[in-house]
Scaffold this motif. Sequence first.
Motif, PDB file in Angstrom:
ATOM      1  N   ASP A 145       0.830  -1.205   0.000  1.00 53.36           N
ATOM      2  CA  ASP A 145       0.000   0.000   0.000  1.00 53.36           C
ATOM      3  C   ASP A 145       0.868   1.260   0.000  1.00 53.36           C
ATOM      4  OD1 ASP A 145      -2.267  -1.532   0.016  1.00 53.36           O
ATOM      5  OD2 ASP A 145      -2.677  -1.307   2.157  1.00 53.36           O
ATOM      6  N   LYS A 146       1.948   1.239   0.770  1.00 55.86           N
ATOM      7  CA  LYS A 146       2.845   2.402   0.823  1.00 55.86           C
ATOM      8  C   LYS A 146       3.619   2.572  -0.483  1.00 55.86           C
ATOM      9  CE  LYS A 146       3.297   2.357   5.862  1.00 55.86           C
ATOM     10  NZ  LYS A 146       4.139   1.998   7.021  1.00 55.86           N
ATOM     11  N   ALA A 154       1.286   4.150  -2.891  1.00 56.27           N
ATOM     12  CA  ALA A 154       1.175   5.582  -2.609  1.00 56.27           C
ATOM     13  C   ALA A 154       2.401   6.338  -3.114  1.00 56.27           C
ATOM     14  CB  ALA A 154       0.994   5.804  -1.110  1.00 56.27           C
ATOM     15  N   ALA A 200      -3.872   6.181   0.549  1.00 55.57           N
ATOM     16  CA  ALA A 200      -2.673   6.526  -0.210  1.00 55.57           C
ATOM     17  C   ALA A 200      -2.411   8.027  -0.174  1.00 55.57           C
ATOM     18  CB  ALA A 200      -2.806   6.044  -1.651  1.00 55.57           C
TER      19      ALA A 200
END
Length: 335
Positions: free
Chosen positions: A9-10, A13, A289
């Motif tokens: 997820d990071k 983002a 995000a």
Amino acid sequence: MKTNKSIIDKLTALWALNESGLGGFLHVFNSPFTGLIVGGIAILLISLIAYYAENKWQAILKALIIVLIIKMAVSPYSPFAAYISVSFQAVFGAFLFSNLSWKGATLIVLGIVTFLQSAFQKLIVLTVVYGTELWEAINIYGAWIQNKMSFVSETSATSVLITIYLFVYGIGGVLAGIFIKHIMTIISQKEHAVFELHPSDLISEDAKKNVSFRAKVIWVWLITIALIVLAFYVFGGPLFGWQKAVYIVLRSFLILMLWYLVLGPLLLKLVRKYLNKKESQYKEDITNAMDLFPYFRHIISYTWKETKHLKGYTRFKYFMANSISNCIHFKVTSE
């Protein structure tokens, strides 16, 4: 390898920040090497998503949709061609990592193919907008320069220029693949590191004025047209003249108007319609995000200062590796 959802997820983002922030900025200023800079960072992040994901194809395509939706929202002035490049990088990366062993050779292939795709895309756009007259004008300039230098060659200026351009992008792809391998080795060695971030550390964001993309396009068009017309009118001899110059101006103007008033908006509308359908499905992922952006900006700024004792390539390498490592392993400490 277990799927690490938080890290993926990071990374997604970070990819969105790269495309909507750095990518949007460079597209506004029509940087000729946007594909090298933004594309290089993009395939690095795509490679890392593949590294941490079990289902590489699914993880990369999900990340792509989230990135495109954020790019659409944050950088609406980005051209349609930018969406093609981002999608190609992701789909080709997903194909490679899903079907080939995860090695340095795969990274180099990813770098070469995606970089050359970006270069060919730019050449195709130039040819569509200005026609073969652009390359004729370059050959005229080349012949004029050779005449001034008393240098005779049967090689056209166009072939030399295009060969150099593609060579730079091809070598850039090789170097990007090698560089990504080194970066991922450094990041993998810091898998258990934790970067602590205090809420008070977050820097406030100043309002940024978006420079009109269309205004920049007009300036680039005017300069390019002036150079082409000058080549035909001044250096082209009696074979060309002002009639050719007027034809080039009208042709490129009509194509640009057709693109920016009809085809471009229509294609973007179709893309946005598709992404809007997906937006509700990934609403939480998109919000999460974008909420990470302020943290990432602070971490990247901090990491740049942290590596000031290093010089040149070494600093850049550890800045990139440490920035990504800190971004994917950070946690906010309590007050």
